[in-house]
Design a protein around this motif. Structure first.
Motif, PDB file in Angstrom:
ATOM      1  N   LEU A 164       6.931   8.123  12.453  1.00  0.00           N
ATOM      2  CA  LEU A 164       6.419   6.699  12.255  1.00  0.00           C
ATOM      3  C   LEU A 164       5.200   6.355  13.021  1.00  0.00           C
ATOM      4  O   LEU A 164       4.310   5.627  12.391  1.00  0.00           O
ATOM      5  CB  LEU A 164       7.470   5.620  12.733  1.00  0.00           C
ATOM      6  N   GLN A 165       5.242   6.625  14.421  1.00  0.00           N
ATOM      7  CA  GLN A 165       3.805   6.525  15.065  1.00  0.00           C
ATOM      8  C   GLN A 165       2.755   7.026  14.515  1.00  0.00           C
ATOM      9  O   GLN A 165       1.940   6.613  14.416  1.00  0.00           O
ATOM     10  CB  GLN A 165       3.988   6.934  16.624  1.00  0.00           C
ATOM     11  N   ASP A 166       2.897   8.384  14.196  1.00  0.00           N
ATOM     12  CA  ASP A 166       1.597   9.135  13.464  1.00  0.00           C
ATOM     13  C   ASP A 166       1.347   8.493  12.157  1.00  0.00           C
ATOM     14  O   ASP A 166       0.268   8.408  11.863  1.00  0.00           O
ATOM     15  CB  ASP A 166       2.148  10.655  12.988  1.00  0.00           C
ATOM     16  N   GLY A 167       2.441   8.198  11.327  1.00  0.00           N
ATOM     17  CA  GLY A 167       1.940   7.436  10.006  1.00  0.00           C
ATOM     18  C   GLY A 167       1.175   6.061  10.316  1.00  0.00           C
ATOM     19  O   GLY A 167       0.436   5.755   9.474  1.00  0.00           O
ATOM     20  N   LEU A 168       1.536   5.277  11.302  1.00  0.00           N
ATOM     21  CA  LEU A 168       0.936   4.008  11.282  1.00  0.00           C
ATOM     22  C   LEU A 168      -0.526   4.256  11.855  1.00  0.00           C
ATOM     23  O   LEU A 168      -1.216   3.616  11.495  1.00  0.00           O
ATOM     24  CB  LEU A 168       1.697   3.071  12.380  1.00  0.00           C
ATOM     25  N   ALA A 169      -0.510   5.191  12.751  1.00  0.00           N
ATOM     26  CA  ALA A 169      -1.952   5.498  13.318  1.00  0.00           C
ATOM     27  C   ALA A 169      -2.681   5.949  12.132  1.00  0.00           C
ATOM     28  O   ALA A 169      -4.086   5.822  12.057  1.00  0.00           O
ATOM     29  CB  ALA A 169      -1.594   6.618  14.635  1.00  0.00           C
ATOM     30  N   ALA A 170      -2.422   6.587  11.251  1.00  0.00           N
ATOM     31  CA  ALA A 170      -2.705   7.429  10.077  1.00  0.00           C
ATOM     32  C   ALA A 170      -3.318   6.340   8.975  1.00  0.00           C
ATOM     33  O   ALA A 170      -4.534   6.295   8.470  1.00  0.00           O
ATOM     34  CB  ALA A 170      -2.433   8.497   9.421  1.00  0.00           C
ATOM     35  N   ARG A 212       0.365  -3.811  13.508  1.00  0.00           N
ATOM     36  CA  ARG A 212      -0.294  -3.234  14.306  1.00  0.00           C
ATOM     37  C   ARG A 212       0.400  -3.519  15.965  1.00  0.00           C
ATOM     38  O   ARG A 212       0.322  -2.592  16.924  1.00  0.00           O
ATOM     39  CB  ARG A 212      -1.628  -4.147  14.617  1.00  0.00           C
ATOM     40  N   ARG A 213       1.294  -4.648  16.028  1.00  0.00           N
ATOM     41  CA  ARG A 213       1.879  -4.471  17.372  1.00  0.00           C
ATOM     42  C   ARG A 213       2.890  -3.705  17.564  1.00  0.00           C
ATOM     43  O   ARG A 213       3.073  -2.954  18.575  1.00  0.00           O
ATOM     44  CB  ARG A 213       2.507  -5.919  17.330  1.00  0.00           C
ATOM     45  N   LEU A 214       3.684  -3.366  16.579  1.00  0.00           N
ATOM     46  CA  LEU A 214       4.522  -2.113  16.503  1.00  0.00           C
ATOM     47  C   LEU A 214       4.046  -0.908  16.822  1.00  0.00           C
ATOM     48  O   LEU A 214       4.268  -0.017  17.587  1.00  0.00           O
ATOM     49  CB  LEU A 214       5.258  -1.992  15.345  1.00  0.00           C
ATOM     50  N   GLY A 215       2.791  -0.632  16.291  1.00  0.00           N
ATOM     51  CA  GLY A 215       2.126   0.741  16.465  1.00  0.00           C
ATOM     52  C   GLY A 215       1.645   0.856  17.896  1.00  0.00           C
ATOM     53  O   GLY A 215       1.541   1.750  18.543  1.00  0.00           O
ATOM     54  N   ARG A 248       0.924  -1.069  -0.088  1.00  0.00           N
ATOM     55  CA  ARG A 248      -0.030  -0.079   0.002  1.00  0.00           C
ATOM     56  C   ARG A 248       0.961   1.317   0.128  1.00  0.00           C
ATOM     57  O   ARG A 248       1.855   1.517   0.818  1.00  0.00           O
ATOM     58  CB  ARG A 248      -0.888  -0.172   1.244  1.00  0.00           C
ATOM     59  N   PRO A 249       0.696   2.165  -0.712  1.00  0.00           N
ATOM     60  CA  PRO A 249       1.599   3.541  -1.034  1.00  0.00           C
ATOM     61  C   PRO A 249       1.770   4.020   0.176  1.00  0.00           C
ATOM     62  O   PRO A 249       2.945   4.588   0.459  1.00  0.00           O
ATOM     63  CB  PRO A 249       1.181   4.148  -2.153  1.00  0.00           C
ATOM     64  N   GLU A 250       0.687   4.459   0.852  1.00  0.00           N
ATOM     65  CA  GLU A 250       0.676   5.078   2.153  1.00  0.00           C
ATOM     66  C   GLU A 250       1.771   4.586   3.068  1.00  0.00           C
ATOM     67  O   GLU A 250       2.213   5.324   3.656  1.00  0.00           O
ATOM     68  CB  GLU A 250      -0.766   5.675   2.577  1.00  0.00           C
ATOM     69  N   VAL A 251       1.210   3.190   3.308  1.00  0.00           N
ATOM     70  CA  VAL A 251       2.190   2.511   4.543  1.00  0.00           C
ATOM     71  C   VAL A 251       3.536   2.478   4.091  1.00  0.00           C
ATOM     72  O   VAL A 251       4.426   2.846   4.779  1.00  0.00           O
ATOM     73  CB  VAL A 251       1.797   1.005   4.592  1.00  0.00           C
ATOM     74  N   ARG A 252       3.894   2.226   2.810  1.00  0.00           N
ATOM     75  CA  ARG A 252       5.130   2.373   2.161  1.00  0.00           C
ATOM     76  C   ARG A 252       5.931   3.492   2.384  1.00  0.00           C
ATOM     77  O   ARG A 252       7.145   3.388   2.856  1.00  0.00           O
ATOM     78  CB  ARG A 252       5.341   1.641   0.557  1.00  0.00           C
ATOM     79  N   ALA A 253       5.229   4.616   2.145  1.00  0.00           N
ATOM     80  CA  ALA A 253       5.845   5.982   2.301  1.00  0.00           C
ATOM     81  C   ALA A 253       6.158   6.160   3.649  1.00  0.00           C
ATOM     82  O   ALA A 253       7.219   6.698   4.185  1.00  0.00           O
ATOM     83  CB  ALA A 253       4.975   6.939   1.858  1.00  0.00           C
ATOM     84  N   THR A 254       5.263   5.703   4.902  1.00  0.00           N
ATOM     85  CA  THR A 254       5.641   5.861   5.996  1.00  0.00           C
ATOM     86  C   THR A 254       6.956   5.170   6.593  1.00  0.00           C
ATOM     87  O   THR A 254       7.608   5.591   7.002  1.00  0.00           O
ATOM     88  CB  THR A 254       4.481   5.557   6.999  1.00  0.00           C
ATOM     89  N   ILE A 255       6.925   4.018   6.055  1.00  0.00           N
ATOM     90  CA  ILE A 255       8.209   3.064   6.463  1.00  0.00           C
ATOM     91  C   ILE A 255       9.316   3.724   5.784  1.00  0.00           C
ATOM     92  O   ILE A 255      10.364   3.586   6.413  1.00  0.00           O
ATOM     93  CB  ILE A 255       7.794   1.594   6.235  1.00  0.00           C
ATOM     94  N   THR A 256       9.228   3.859   4.526  1.00  0.00           N
ATOM     95  CA  THR A 256      10.293   4.293   3.781  1.00  0.00           C
ATOM     96  C   THR A 256      11.135   5.491   4.466  1.00  0.00           C
ATOM     97  O   THR A 256      12.315   5.706   4.674  1.00  0.00           O
ATOM     98  CB  THR A 256      10.084   4.596   2.423  1.00  0.00           C
ATOM     99  N   ALA A 257      10.106   6.555   4.797  1.00  0.00           N
ATOM    100  CA  ALA A 257      10.597   7.856   5.353  1.00  0.00           C
ATOM    101  C   ALA A 257      11.286   7.345   6.700  1.00  0.00           C
ATOM    102  O   ALA A 257      12.503   8.081   7.173  1.00  0.00           O
ATOM    103  CB  ALA A 257       9.488   8.872   5.730  1.00  0.00           C
ATOM    104  N   PHE A 258      10.658   6.502   7.584  1.00  0.00           N
ATOM    105  CA  PHE A 258      11.454   6.170   8.799  1.00  0.00           C
ATOM    106  C   PHE A 258      12.736   5.504   8.419  1.00  0.00           C
ATOM    107  O   PHE A 258      13.734   5.845   9.255  1.00  0.00           O
ATOM    108  CB  PHE A 258      10.603   5.033   9.391  1.00  0.00           C
ATOM    109  N   ALA A 259      12.819   4.798   7.462  1.00  0.00           N
ATOM    110  CA  ALA A 259      14.062   4.192   7.380  1.00  0.00           C
ATOM    111  C   ALA A 259      15.199   5.256   6.924  1.00  0.00           C
ATOM    112  O   ALA A 259      16.320   5.125   7.238  1.00  0.00           O
ATOM    113  CB  ALA A 259      14.023   3.287   6.120  1.00  0.00           C
ATOM    114  N   GLU A 260      14.698   6.190   6.207  1.00  0.00           N
ATOM    115  CA  GLU A 260      15.644   7.388   5.808  1.00  0.00           C
ATOM    116  C   GLU A 260      15.951   8.022   6.766  1.00  0.00           C
ATOM    117  O   GLU A 260      17.387   8.452   6.786  1.00  0.00           O
ATOM    118  CB  GLU A 260      15.008   8.066   4.674  1.00  0.00           C
TER     119      GLU A 260
END
Length: 540
Positions: free
Chosen positions: A154-160, A169-172, A103-115
């Motif tokens: 990351l927390q904000d992105g997973l919540a959104a 979900r466990r990570l969130g 899912r693009p929105e989840v991928r963007a959140t995780i990629t931004a965290f990794a960067e």
């Protein structure tokens, strides 16, 4: 260089924090996006063998692994790719994360965290490299700030985005508790306080000959503005700007370090707060966040590897895992490592189907040389391994048994240092495999016993397949011996096909039909005018 007399700080002096350490509570359960039932993380090197198993090379899984880990060596992803899972639910657990990351929105959140975490590691590396204590402390402060932002975003992105995967979900849920907890709150507050103190520092440099004098800025006039105003009359429109940041991207030189030391003397409180911050927050990186940062690279690397393959129109599927070991059914499967190369070259990839049901357990693949037989067998092995590590597989659809181990028996070059011959080595290896295999194992054989006579090869191959049948394990064997395809209801014949109009042209399609090597030989002979009738007809 003159050292100024440091005047006392005013009433707004920053106080260095000194908190009583919190009493340790019960350890939180491990959170992992890779493991359904995680254990505390271990040193990656401790779970990594010196070399991959033999079948890794036989199935070209080492090529896939090399591509996945390139550029990500610091994360040591090889144990994740080499360690099969043992239950369907554990495999589905990883599928869920993969699906969310598509899912693009989840991928963007995780990629931004990794960067951001990559930037943090770069800042920590600089902190460990520099020799000036004040510079090292500032790099540590910046790294902590980058980490704080990465976690909060990351927390904000997973919540959104509300991912469906249990692991995410466990990570969130962990992040929600962690960010609201006292340790993270203290970290954020200290970062803001120390940064504000340092950002509020202004000072003057007076340079005269070989001397540099550092002093407080006391709201003296800005003579730079007067200089600019004087030369404004000579301006002739827009001109190129030559502003630059001194020393950006480099370590401090000795002059800059001396200036910094004297600024610290002028403003002791902000630098004392910086020093205390570094003492209090040396280990600001939470183990769960660090674990996620490493584990998620496994998913990102595999999805990046698949991207050009998917763009070329090849199918990728999430396999269904059959724990009852009753069915093997795959549509449009192909060799993933080969596809990665051919897509890069702009070449086509030929997919194949395969299915076993009921008593069927063994696929006997025969047909002309260079017709795709070994690639087909390798594809079957790859499918099972990729499924066992929880990855999408190279097929349009796949229903696979949950095998406990994968074995391969491919031809090896003769080792001249060994006293035994090639045939003896082949026999020892197949004997060891049959001793270790169970009814839930997969065996891939590629033209074994080719070094002996036809009669001996038929005898030995027949005995091996009879042992395979007795054991009940799954097997794919590539052979030039058509007789092996009719040993019993457990065996299925598949043949690499040729163009009916041109028997010398391979189609690389492997289809289910009775072995007919003689028919192929006759077709080739006829094409080249070498049948008995054609040859005898020339005499007349």
């Amino acid at each position: 260089m003159e050292a100024p007399n440091a005047p006392p700080e005013t009433s707004d002096t920053l106080e260095a924090s000194s908190r009583t350490p919190e009493a340790p509570g019960p350890p939180a359960p491990p959170v992992s996006v890779l493991d359904l039932t995680p254990t505390p993380p271990q040193d990656p090197a401790a779970s990594l063998a010196d070399a991959p198993p033999d079948w890794f090379h036989d199935l070209h899984l080492d090529d896939i692994e090399a591509a996945l880990t390139a550029g990500r060596e610091d994360f040591e992803l090889r144990p994740f790719f080499r360690s099969p899972l043992t239950s369907r639910d554990a495999i589905v657990y990883r599928h869920e994360v993969f699906r969310d990351l598509e899912r693009p929105e989840v991928r963007a959140t995780i990629t931004a965290f990794a960067e951001r975490m990559a930037a943090m590691r770069g800042q920590l590396a600089r902190a460990n490299k520099v020799h000036v204590d004040l510079e090292r402390q500032r790099w540590l402060l910046d790294a902590a700030g980058t980490y704080q932002e990465a976690v909060e975003r990351l927390q904000d992105g997973l919540a959104a985005t509300r991912p469906d995967a249990r692991g995410l979900r466990r990570l969130g849920a962990f992040l929600e508790t962690y960010v609201a907890g006292p340790s993270f709150a203290d970290l954020g507050r200290d970062i803001s306080t120390v940064r504000a103190g340092l950002d509020g520092i202004t000072y003057r440099l007076a340079i005269s000959g070989g001397q540099v004098r550092v002093s407080r800025y006391e709201h003296e006039p800005d003579y730079g503005a007067h200089v600019l105003a004087t030369f404004e009359r000579f301006s002739q429109g827009a001109t190129e700007r030559y502003m630059f940041r001194s020393g950006q991207g480099q370590d401090m030189n000795h002059v800059e370090a001396e200036i910094l030391e004297r600024v610290a003397l002028l403003y002791p409180a902000p630098f004392a707060a910086l020093r205390t911050f570094c003492a209090d927050h040396t280990d600001f990186l939470d183990p769960t966040v660090a674990r996620f940062d490493r584990e998620v690279q496994f998913y990102l690397a595999y999805l990046e590897y698949l991207a050009p393959i998917r763009a070329a129109g090849l199918a990728i599927a999430y396999p269904e895992i059959d724990e009852a070991h009753a069915t093997l059914d795959v549509r449009s499967a192909y060799d993933l490592a080969l596809a990665s190369l051919r897509v890069g070259e702009g070449a086509t990839v030929v997919p194949n189907d395969l299915a076993l049901a009921g008593p069927e357990r063994i696929i006997v693949v025969s047909g002309p040389n260079q017709g795709g037989k070994t690639t087909f067998a390798r594809t079957v092995g790859q499918l099972h391994h990729l499924a066992l590590v929880g990855c999408p597989v190279a097929a349009a659809s796949a229903r696979l048994p949950l095998v406990d181990r994968i074995f391969t028996h491919f031809e090896r070059e003769e080792d001249l240092q060994e006293q035994s011959g090639k045939l003896e080595d082949d026999l020892r290896r197949i004997h060891r495999i049959l001793d270790e295999a169970t009814s839930r194992s997969l065996l891939v054989i590629n033209e074994s016993f080719a070094s002996t006579t036809l009669q001996d090869a038929l005898f030995l191959s027949t005995e091996v397949l009879r042992s395979v049948i007795a054991c009940g394990l799954w097997c794919v064997t590539v052979t030039f011996l058509d007789e092996l395809a009719s040993l019993g209801p457990e065996t299925v014949s598949m043949v690499s096909s040729v163009d009916p109009d041109d028997p010398t042209r391979r189609t690389f399609k492997v289809i289910r039909r009775p072995a007919d090597g003689l028919a192929y030989a006759m077709a080739v002979a006829e094409k080249h005018g070498l049948t008995y009738a054609q040859l005898t007809g020339r005499r007349r």
